[in-house]
Structures are given as structure tokens and as C-alpha cells.
Design an enzyme around this catalytic site. Structure first.
Site, short mmCIF file in Angstrom:
data_model
loop_
_atom_site.label_atom_id
_atom_site.label_comp_id
_atom_site.label_asym_id
_atom_site.label_seq_id
_atom_site.Cartn_x
_atom_site.Cartn_y
_atom_site.Cartn_z
N ARG A 128 14.38 31.37 -4.58
CA ARG A 128 14.70 30.33 -5.59
C ARG A 128 14.26 30.76 -6.98
O ARG A 128 15.00 30.66 -7.96
CB ARG A 128 13.99 29.04 -5.16
CG ARG A 128 14.06 27.90 -6.14
CD ARG A 128 13.30 26.74 -5.50
NE ARG A 128 13.21 25.56 -6.32
CZ ARG A 128 12.22 25.31 -7.18
NH1 ARG A 128 11.26 26.18 -7.33
NH2 ARG A 128 12.21 24.18 -7.86
N ARG B 263 16.76 31.62 -10.06
CA ARG B 263 16.75 30.75 -11.25
C ARG B 263 16.24 31.48 -12.49
O ARG B 263 16.75 31.27 -13.60
CB ARG B 263 15.93 29.48 -10.98
CG ARG B 263 16.67 28.59 -9.99
CD ARG B 263 16.10 27.20 -9.87
NE ARG B 263 16.95 26.40 -9.01
CZ ARG B 263 16.62 25.21 -8.53
NH1 ARG B 263 15.45 24.69 -8.83
NH2 ARG B 263 17.46 24.55 -7.77
N ARG C 82 15.53 43.28 11.28
CA ARG C 82 14.89 44.60 11.33
C ARG C 82 16.04 45.56 11.62
O ARG C 82 16.66 45.47 12.67
CB ARG C 82 13.83 44.65 12.42
CG ARG C 82 12.70 43.63 12.20
CD ARG C 82 11.44 44.02 12.87
NE ARG C 82 10.44 42.96 12.86
CZ ARG C 82 9.53 42.81 11.90
NH1 ARG C 82 9.50 43.62 10.86
NH2 ARG C 82 8.63 41.84 11.97
N GLY D 152 7.73 43.03 3.63
CA GLY D 152 6.47 43.74 3.86
C GLY D 152 6.64 45.25 3.87
O GLY D 152 7.55 45.80 3.23
N ASP E 37 1.05 39.40 7.55
CA ASP E 37 -0.03 40.30 7.98
C ASP E 37 -1.02 40.65 6.86
O ASP E 37 -2.14 41.07 7.13
CB ASP E 37 0.55 41.61 8.52
CG ASP E 37 1.23 41.44 9.86
OD1 ASP E 37 1.25 40.30 10.37
OD2 ASP E 37 1.75 42.43 10.39
N ARG F 37 -0.16 43.51 13.70
CA ARG F 37 0.09 44.72 14.50
C ARG F 37 -0.90 45.82 14.17
O ARG F 37 -1.49 46.43 15.05
CB ARG F 37 1.49 45.26 14.17
CG ARG F 37 2.48 45.06 15.25
CD ARG F 37 3.78 45.60 14.80
NE ARG F 37 4.12 45.16 13.44
CZ ARG F 37 5.34 45.04 12.98
NH1 ARG F 37 6.34 45.34 13.76
NH2 ARG F 37 5.58 44.64 11.76
N GLY G 224 -15.30 29.70 12.18
CA GLY G 224 -16.60 29.88 12.83
C GLY G 224 -16.50 30.48 14.22
O GLY G 224 -17.17 30.02 15.16
N ALA G 225 -15.67 31.50 14.37
CA ALA G 225 -15.52 32.14 15.69
C ALA G 225 -16.77 32.93 16.05
O ALA G 225 -17.50 33.41 15.17
CB ALA G 225 -14.31 33.08 15.67
O1 F6P Z 1 5.05 41.92 10.27
C1 F6P Z 1 4.91 40.59 10.55
C2 F6P Z 1 4.83 40.35 12.04
O2 F6P Z 1 4.80 38.96 12.23
C3 F6P Z 1 3.66 41.03 12.76
O3 F6P Z 1 2.45 40.32 12.65
C4 F6P Z 1 4.18 41.07 14.16
O4 F6P Z 1 3.55 42.11 14.89
C5 F6P Z 1 5.63 41.34 13.98
O5 F6P Z 1 5.97 40.85 12.70
C6 F6P Z 1 6.52 40.74 15.02
O6 F6P Z 1 7.81 41.17 14.76
P1 F6P Z 1 9.11 40.54 15.39
O7 F6P Z 1 9.30 39.19 14.80
O8 F6P Z 1 10.19 41.48 15.03
O9 F6P Z 1 8.86 40.44 16.86
#
Ligand code: F6P
Length: 322
Positions: A21, A25, A72, A102, A127, A171, A185-186
Site C-alpha cells: 500500500r 501510494r 517460492r 526475506g 524470521d 529455519r 519467561g521460558a
Molecule cells: O522464512 C519464513 C519461514 O516462515 C520460516 O520460518 C519457515 O522455516 C519457512 O518460512 C516455512 O516455509 P514454507 O511456508 O514454504 O513452508
């Protein structure tokens, strides 16, 4: 600059629509003709390019995902695929391309730049593993979704005196796991960047129970050596010896589908504007990102040849705070 196209690529991220957007714009405000490429690089290769006006991006700022669609695309990893993409852009008379995405997507932008095509990237990935931006579009929303899940798990974990594993996305990068773990707080956090030993994790949990904790939460990044499934197998095998039961939750794509937070909408709006400013200046082959709360550009060559590092001070802090 007369005609500019916008494309979203790779994993979708909440806030991508706000970036579309803003780019559209801000471009129109300069008097440029703006276009959208459907379905990422796959759409680019097949010439799926549509004109976009101000109203075409109305009512989308609050929507997760991407109205343009994403993909992808394996073909774009080949020189032939990329040349096809450039041909399609030139056939449509498009002067420049904005790529919102990304690492994989910005590697694609870099190759387009090397082919001599004017391109500007916008940092967007949940990520937060993209060099050149302290934070990318989508990270804040995804982090808050992970945190909400962690808070909920803590409630049921306390009721049953159980250990819970929460696997979050990432990943190659433990940013989401680390920050969700600190904010929630893990008791333990497992990331791909740091080796961890399941025996040590078990010991941490045993200590937590000994100190009177009613719950123990371990946040695991999907790319960690011991992800949720491997850790569950380990804990179940040694359940009697360890003295606690474990349950596992894999959050998966739930993290990507959220309504973008205010932070992500504003960041995306700033990045969209930043991309148009870069194009206007003739600053091509760069990524628009954030540094010290300022929108800045980094050459794509630098972006693709560097790996963003996990903040180890934060990792150490998490160990103190657990
Ligand atoms: O890169 C973003 C992401 O969400 C990663 O955290 C994850 O490993 C990957 O994409 C999953 O990819 P897809 O949606 O193609 O399964």
C-alpha cells in the site's frame, strides 16, 4: 522513473500489505504509474503484472498475508528464469521493481540487479534473519503470536506440573525463539546458533521443579539441532528417570497468519516510502531496512554475503532470567 512494479516473495509476513500500500501510494504521489506482480517471482516469469491504483490498495493495511500473492519459485534460481523475468518487465515497459521479502527473495533481487535491472528490496520476514535491517516486517506480529501461545501453555502447564515444548519458526535463526522465550519467561531456549545438550535441558527442568516452579517451558526454534520432535522423543524415553511428563506444541504457520501489529504496519509504511525515495534517487540494488530506528539502505551485495548474527548478550540474559 515512470513505471514501477511491486512484488512480494517467499514466506508471507504480516505487514506485507501495508508495504504494498505504501509503495503504491508513495509512487503515485510522485506521479509514477504503479503495478503489482502476482505470485512473486513465479508471476514475474509468466508476466502476471497488473496496474495498481490508490483504491486497489484500500482496506488492506489491517490484513495479514499479501494481496499480491507469494511463491517460492525454483525457476527464478536459474539464470534462465531470471532473464525471463527481466524480459517480461521490459516488455511491459516497467522501469524498476520493488521486492518485498526475506533472504531468498533478496538473493533474487540481487541477481536482477547484477543483470542490470533497477531493483530495490524491502526487508520482510518473520524470521528476522535478514542482514541489513535490525528488524524486518512481520517479526513483531509473529513474536506476539508466539508469546501469546507461550502464556497460554504456561497456564495449563502449571495446572498439571508438566513440561511444555513450544516450537516456533526459524529455519536458520533463533531470533523468534530467543525473544519469545525472554518475553514469556521460558525456562530454556534452544536455537540453531548454539549447541545444546538434551541432558542439560532436562537438568534445567528438574532444577525448576526443585525450586518450586509449577511449570517448565522450553522454547525451541524449528532449526535447532534438537527440535520439538527430537526433544520429545528424548524426554519420553527417559521419562521415569527425569521425573516429569512433557507435551509438545508446534506453532508452525499460525505465526505467519496474524493481523499485523501497529509496529509492523508503521514499519511497512516507512519501508514502502523508503523504497520509493531510493528509486527516485537512482539508488538501485539496495535493501530498505531499519537501523537505530532510521530507515536506511544497504547494498544487496552486502546483504546476501553476510549472515545476521543472533544477539548473544540477549541469549546470556535469557539464561540469567530463567
Ligand atoms: O522464512 C519464513 C519461514 O516462515 C520460516 O520460518 C519457515 O522455516 C519457512 O518460512 C516455512 O516455509 P514454507 O511456508 O514454504 O513452508
Amino acid at each position: 522513473m515512470k513505471k514501477v512494479a511491486v512484488l512480494t516473495s517467499g514466506g508471507d509476513a504480516p505487514g506485507m500489505n501495508a508495504a504494498i500500500r505504501s509503495s503504491i501510494r508513495c509512487g503515485i504521489a510522485k506521479g509514477w504509474e504503479m503495478y503489482g506482480v502476482r505470485n512473486g517471482y513465479a508471476g514475474l516469469i509468466s508476466g502476471n503484472i497488473i496496474p495498481m491504483g490508490t483504491r486497489d490498495v484500500g482496506g488492506i493495511i489491517q490484513k495479514g498475508g499479501t494481496i499480491l500473492g507469494s511463491a517460492r519459485c525454483l525457476e527464478f534460481k536459474t539464470e534462465g528464469g531470471r532473464l525471463k523475468g527481466v524480459r517480461c518487465l521490459r516488455q511491459e515497459g516497467i522501469d524498476a521493481l520493488i521486492v518485498i521479502g526475506g533472504n531468498g527473495s533478496q538473493t533474487g533481487s540481487y541477481y536482477l540487479h547484477k543483470l542490470g535491472y533497477p531493483v530495490v528490496g524491502i526487508a520482510s520476514t518473520i524470521d528476522n534473519d535478514l542482514y541489513g535491517s535490525e528488524i524486518a516486517i512481520g517479526v513483531d506480529t509473529a513474536l506476539n503470536i508466539a508469546l501469546e501461545a507461550l502464556d497460554r501453555l504456561k497456564v495449563t502447564a502449571s495446572s498439571h506440573q508438566r513440561a511444555f515444548l513450544l516450537e516456533v519458526m526459524g529455519r536458520n535463526c533463533g531470533y523468534l525463539a530467543l525473544m519469545a522465550g525472554i518475553a514469556g519467561g521460558a525456562e530454556a531456549i534452544l536455537v540453531p546458533e548454539v549447541e545444546s545438550d538434551p541432558e542439560e535441558i532436562a537438568e534445567t527442568l528438574r532444577e525448576a521443579y526443585e525450586h518450586g516452579k509449577a511449570h517448565a517451558i522450553i522454547v525451541v526454534a524449528e532449526g535447532a539441532k534438537y527440535n520439538a520432535s527430537k526433544l520429545t522423543t528424548f524426554f519420553e524415553k527417559h521419562e521415569e528417570r527425569l521425573g516429569f511428563k512433557v507435551r509438545s506444541t508446534i506453532l508452525g504457520h499460525v505465526q505467519r497468519g496474524g493481523v499485523p501489529s501497529a509496529f509492523d504496519r508503521i514499519l511497512a509504511s516507512r519501508f514502502g516510502s523508503g523504497a520509493i525515495i531510493a528509486l527516485e534517487r537512482g539508488e538501485f540494488g539496495v535493501l530498505v531496512g531499519l537501523s537505530e530506528n532510521q530507515v536506511k539502505t544497504t547494498p544487496l551485495e552486502e546483504v546476501v554475503s553476510n549472515k545476521k548474527q543472533l544477539n548473544m548478550d540477549m541469549f546470556k540474559l535469557a539464561r540469567i532470567l530463567d
